[in-house]
Each structure stands twice: as structure tokens, then as C-alpha cells.
Motif scaffolding. Structure first.
Motif, PDB file in Angstrom:
ATOM      1  N   LEU A 127       0.826  -1.203   0.000  1.00 57.57           N
ATOM      2  CA  LEU A 127       0.000   0.000   0.000  1.00 57.57           C
ATOM      3  C   LEU A 127       0.861   1.254   0.000  1.00 57.57           C
ATOM      4  N   THR A 128       0.497   2.232  -0.807  1.00 59.94           N
ATOM      5  CA  THR A 128       1.165   3.529  -0.760  1.00 59.94           C
ATOM      6  C   THR A 128       0.694   4.288   0.478  1.00 59.94           C
ATOM      7  N   PHE A 129       1.440   5.302   0.883  1.00 58.09           N
ATOM      8  CA  PHE A 129       1.017   6.108   2.015  1.00 58.09           C
ATOM      9  C   PHE A 129      -0.317   6.797   1.717  1.00 58.09           C
TER      10      PHE A 129
ATOM     11  N   ALA B 298       7.902   8.486   9.581  1.00 57.85           N
ATOM     12  CA  ALA B 298       7.507   9.617  10.429  1.00 57.85           C
ATOM     13  C   ALA B 298       6.517  10.523   9.707  1.00 57.85           C
ATOM     14  N   ASN B 299       6.720  10.716   8.401  1.00 59.32           N
ATOM     15  CA  ASN B 299       5.783  11.540   7.636  1.00 59.32           C
ATOM     16  C   ASN B 299       4.397  10.904   7.600  1.00 59.32           C
ATOM     17  N   LEU B 300       4.353   9.567   7.535  1.00 59.86           N
ATOM     18  CA  LEU B 300       3.058   8.890   7.588  1.00 59.86           C
ATOM     19  C   LEU B 300       2.397   9.109   8.950  1.00 59.86           C
ATOM     20  N   ILE B 301       3.165   9.034  10.027  1.00 59.98           N
ATOM     21  CA  ILE B 301       2.618   9.295  11.357  1.00 59.98           C
ATOM     22  C   ILE B 301       1.957  10.670  11.377  1.00 59.98           C
ATOM     23  N   ARG B 302       2.642  11.664  10.821  1.00 61.86           N
ATOM     24  CA  ARG B 302       2.107  13.029  10.788  1.00 61.86           C
ATOM     25  C   ARG B 302       0.769  13.074  10.036  1.00 61.86           C
ATOM     26  N   LYS B 303       0.714  12.375   8.912  1.00 58.17           N
ATOM     27  CA  LYS B 303      -0.521  12.374   8.121  1.00 58.17           C
ATOM     28  C   LYS B 303      -1.655  11.663   8.859  1.00 58.17           C
ATOM     29  N   LEU B 304      -1.338  10.565   9.542  1.00 53.28           N
ATOM     30  CA  LEU B 304      -2.379   9.847  10.280  1.00 53.28           C
ATOM     31  C   LEU B 304      -2.900  10.686  11.447  1.00 53.28           C
ATOM     32  N   LYS B 305      -2.011  11.422  12.085  1.00 53.32           N
ATOM     33  CA  LYS B 305      -2.433  12.273  13.195  1.00 53.32           C
ATOM     34  C   LYS B 305      -3.379  13.375  12.731  1.00 53.32           C
TER      35      LYS B 305
ATOM     36  N   THR C  14       5.054   0.112  17.031  1.00 54.13           N
ATOM     37  CA  THR C  14       5.844  -0.984  17.584  1.00 54.13           C
ATOM     38  C   THR C  14       7.066  -1.178  16.712  1.00 54.13           C
ATOM     39  N   SER C  15       8.257  -1.215  17.341  1.00 53.18           N
ATOM     40  CA  SER C  15       9.515  -1.265  16.609  1.00 53.18           C
ATOM     41  C   SER C  15      10.487  -2.214  17.301  1.00 53.18           C
ATOM     42  N   ASN C  16      11.429  -2.745  16.529  1.00 48.23           N
ATOM     43  CA  ASN C  16      12.489  -3.550  17.156  1.00 48.23           C
ATOM     44  C   ASN C  16      13.611  -2.683  17.718  1.00 48.23           C
ATOM     45  N   GLY C  17      13.567  -1.381  17.473  1.00 45.07           N
ATOM     46  CA  GLY C  17      14.474  -0.446  18.119  1.00 45.07           C
ATOM     47  C   GLY C  17      15.785  -0.178  17.425  1.00 45.07           C
ATOM     48  N   ILE C  18      16.143  -0.968  16.420  1.00 44.15           N
ATOM     49  CA  ILE C  18      17.463  -0.841  15.806  1.00 44.15           C
ATOM     50  C   ILE C  18      17.662   0.548  15.175  1.00 44.15           C
ATOM     51  N   LEU C  19      16.637   1.069  14.529  1.00 41.30           N
ATOM     52  CA  LEU C  19      16.755   2.344  13.815  1.00 41.30           C
ATOM     53  C   LEU C  19      16.164   3.520  14.575  1.00 41.30           C
ATOM     54  N   LEU C  20      15.717   3.287  15.783  1.00 43.74           N
ATOM     55  CA  LEU C  20      14.937   4.305  16.491  1.00 43.74           C
ATOM     56  C   LEU C  20      15.747   5.501  16.972  1.00 43.74           C
ATOM     57  N   TYR C  21      16.935   5.243  17.489  1.00 43.20           N
ATOM     58  CA  TYR C  21      17.656   6.302  18.193  1.00 43.20           C
ATOM     59  C   TYR C  21      17.781   7.574  17.355  1.00 43.20           C
ATOM     60  N   ASP C  22      18.174   7.427  16.113  1.00 40.58           N
ATOM     61  CA  ASP C  22      18.425   8.592  15.259  1.00 40.58           C
ATOM     62  C   ASP C  22      17.150   9.229  14.733  1.00 40.58           C
ATOM     63  N   HIS C  23      16.011   8.571  14.912  1.00 39.42           N
ATOM     64  CA  HIS C  23      14.767   9.087  14.347  1.00 39.42           C
ATOM     65  C   HIS C  23      13.718   9.436  15.404  1.00 39.42           C
ATOM     66  N   LEU C  24      14.092   9.332  16.672  1.00 42.76           N
ATOM     67  CA  LEU C  24      13.094   9.528  17.725  1.00 42.76           C
ATOM     68  C   LEU C  24      12.517  10.941  17.708  1.00 42.76           C
ATOM     69  N   GLU C  25      13.355  11.957  17.570  1.00 39.91           N
ATOM     70  CA  GLU C  25      12.843  13.329  17.548  1.00 39.91           C
ATOM     71  C   GLU C  25      11.913  13.547  16.352  1.00 39.91           C
ATOM     72  N   GLU C  26      12.276  12.953  15.225  1.00 42.00           N
ATOM     73  CA  GLU C  26      11.434  13.054  14.035  1.00 42.00           C
ATOM     74  C   GLU C  26      10.062  12.450  14.288  1.00 42.00           C
ATOM     75  N   LEU C  27      10.028  11.325  14.972  1.00 41.72           N
ATOM     76  CA  LEU C  27       8.757  10.666  15.278  1.00 41.72           C
ATOM     77  C   LEU C  27       7.927  11.468  16.269  1.00 41.72           C
TER      78      LEU C  27
END
Length: 322
Positions: A42-44, A76-83, A94-107
């Protein structure tokens, strides 16, 4: 929106990708899986359209999952659109956390309301054994970063016999000095899960009470899912249990699941679903989709039936967004 048993359906589990940067042995076979071609995901724009329709039917809570949702560019852009969708009250991930640290502020800037992090071990060797990957330090760093940010955080642990069961007490201790919830989730017999033996919730509870004393049931509310929570003496956070097999909670199930490929499923264990992607791409109107979704909700089963129907790979958790 209600189903034929009178259950109110207000929660959507939304898988945005079947790709994952880990290969957890109870979820994926070690030699990999056949992924959807990108054009079959599915596309965003399609996701946002569907979530707008769902919101009009009473869905107000969305949990974004994968695979690993952060493996898809633009999450993160999808989160913004859903909000921004009318009537959507909360969007979680829900995430496995591997990529989270660098993107947390964005989320968080996008409006993410809460975060679940999957973490089955605190031991590097066991992490490699379970995930067939490296990166435990990245998950732990992301956990501390998220907890310190004030974002509501839950840790999801799946106890497995003879693999990580000896770490249950230590993993629970993550909630001792952090204002988070650590939840123990019974292994479900899906994907490769049938090849492993679960640790029943009652055994986990007994181990925790032996270590930390009697746990007191928590009567407040943490999230919109089926977890049962407890408080432990001198713990800042909470301890929780999601026990789909030993303490079935189907009678209060409030969710539908949309796969990355656009199939709407009435239950995690359901063998079939409604192909909303095909409906949209062949010109279905919003009214057509509303009627189809209501029909699917009416067919939501009374209970999952894991014990006899969906063992050993018949369902792929990473595609469904469990």
C-alpha cells in the motif's frame, strides 16, 4: 462499529511493510522470506485514505507496525498524516528499536503518541541467537532515549523455553528505575513460532513474584490493548502480561488488522481477509469500502482458535503486523 458479538471495534493494527532488519527465529525462517514487490505494498496515500474511512466507522486508535516500520522510508511523515485524520485520537508504533535512536525526535515531532520496543534479551549472544543479527546496544540506547524523552514506552518480551526464560527477572527490572511498562507476551503458534516452546504467563508471574514479592494488579489504563498490568514494590514502571493462549482475551478484542499488502483481517489468526488494495485500485468508492469493512467486522470470529488451526507457518506474523 461493532461486530456480530457486540464488541466495539476501535483499534487498527497497521502494517506498513513486510521488510525487517532482524530475522527473529520465531518469526522468520533463517534463509529469508519472499517479500512483496514494492508495487504490491500500500502507498502512504492509500493508507491515509483507508484510515480516513476507518475513522468514520469508529476507529480512533492506530498502531503502526511492520515487519519493522522504520525500515520503510518516510514512516515519520506517515505518522504526521495519520495524526491529521479526523477522529484519530492516538497513533502508536511498535519497533524492534534498531533504527529508532536517530529518528526519535522526528517521530515525536510528527505526533507519535506512544512507542513499543521489542526486546527479548539483555545478553549479546542471546540477541544474536534470537535475531540472527547484531545491534542489542542500539535497542538499549533507543529505549533509554525514548524513556528519557517522556514518550510513553513499553517493552515487549516473548519468553522462550531454554532460550531467554532465565532472563525474565532481569528484563522485568528495566521497569524498576524507568517509568516504562515491561510486558511479557506468550509466544503465538504463527510463522516459525510453532518450532519453539512458550513460557506460560503464570510461570512468568511466579518467577517475578519470587524475585520481587507479590505483584499488585494495576487498575488504571495503559494503552488500548489486552495487556493486564501489575505494580511491583519499589518499581517506577509497570509489569504486564499479554496471554493470548493461557488467558484468552478474545471476548474483549477491539481490533482489525491491515496488512502491508492491503488485506484487512478480522483476527490475527484469520486465514482470509478483505482485499482493500484491489478494491481501491479497481475504482471502489469510499461508500463501497465502508460496506465491505462493515461486512468484514460482522464476520469477526468469537475467538482465535490458535490451538487447532494456525500452527507452524500457516500465518506470517511479519506480514500481518502482529
Amino acid at each position: 462499529m461493532t461486530d456480530s458479538f457486540g464488541r466495539t471495534i476501535n483499534y487498527l493494527r497497521l502494517s506498513i511493510t513486510d521488510r525487517c532488519n532482524l530475522r527473529c527465529v520465531y518469526c522468520m525462517p533463517p534463509d529469508g522470506v519472499r517479500l512483496f514487490p514494492r508495487e504490491q505494498i500500500l502507498t502512504f496515500e492509500e493508507i491515509v485514505r483507508l484510515c480516513g474511512i476507518f475513522a468514520g466507522l469508529g476507529i480512533n486508535y492506530i498502531r503502526v507496525t511492520g515487519g519493522e516500520p522504520m525500515a520503510r522510508n518516510g514512516a515519520a511523515n506517515l505518522i504526521r498524516k495519520l495524526k491529521a485524520v479526523n477522529n484519530i485520537q492516538q497513533v502508536a508504533m511498535t519497533s524492534n528499536g534498531i533504527l529508532l535512536y536517530d529518528h526519535l525526535e522526528e517521530l515525536t515531532d510528527a505526533g507519535l503518541d506512544s512507542l513499543n520496543i521489542s526486546l527479548n534479551t539483555l545478553n549479546e549472544e542471546t540477541f544474536r541467537r534470537i535475531t540472527l543479527s547484531e545491534g542489542l546496544h542500539k535497542v538499549l540506547a533507543a529505549l533509554d532515549h525514548a524513556a528519557a524523552s517522556g514518550l510513553p514506552v513499553k517493552v515487549n518480551c516473548v519468553p522462550l523455553q531454554n532460550i531467554n526464560e532465565q532472563e525474565i527477572v532481569q528484563i522485568a527490572a528495566l521497569a524498576k528505575d524507568r517509568n516504562i511498562a515491561v510486558r511479557f507476551i506468550e509466544l503465538m503458534p504463527m510463522s516459525c513460532g510453532g518450532d519453539f516452546e512458550a513460557v506460560p504467563a503464570d510461570e512468568v508471574l511466579a518467577a517475578l513474584e519470587k524475585a520481587y514479592g507479590t505483584l499488585t494488579p494495576f487498575t488504571g489504563r495503559l494503552g488500548n490493548g489486552p495487556a493486564v498490568y501489575y505494580e511491583a514494590k519499589n518499581f517506577r514502571g509497570k509489569l504486564g502480561f499479554i496471554s493470548a493462549l493461557s488467558h484468552e482475551f478474545c471476548k474483549s478484542c477491539n481490533r482489525l488488522r491491515l496488512t502491508a499488502g492491503g488485506i484487512l483481517k478480522p483476527c490475527l489468526a484469520a486465514g482470509t481477509g478483505l482485499d482493500l488494495k484491489n478494491m481501491m485500485r479497481t475504482g471502489a468508492s469510499d461508500a463501497d469500502i465502508v460496506l465491505a469493512v462493515k461486512g468484514l467486522a460482522a464476520e469477526k470470529p468469537l475467538r482465535h482458535g490458535f490451538e487447532y488451526s494456525y500452527k507452524n507457518g500457516q500465518q506470517e506474523m511479519f506480514r500481518i503486523g502482529g
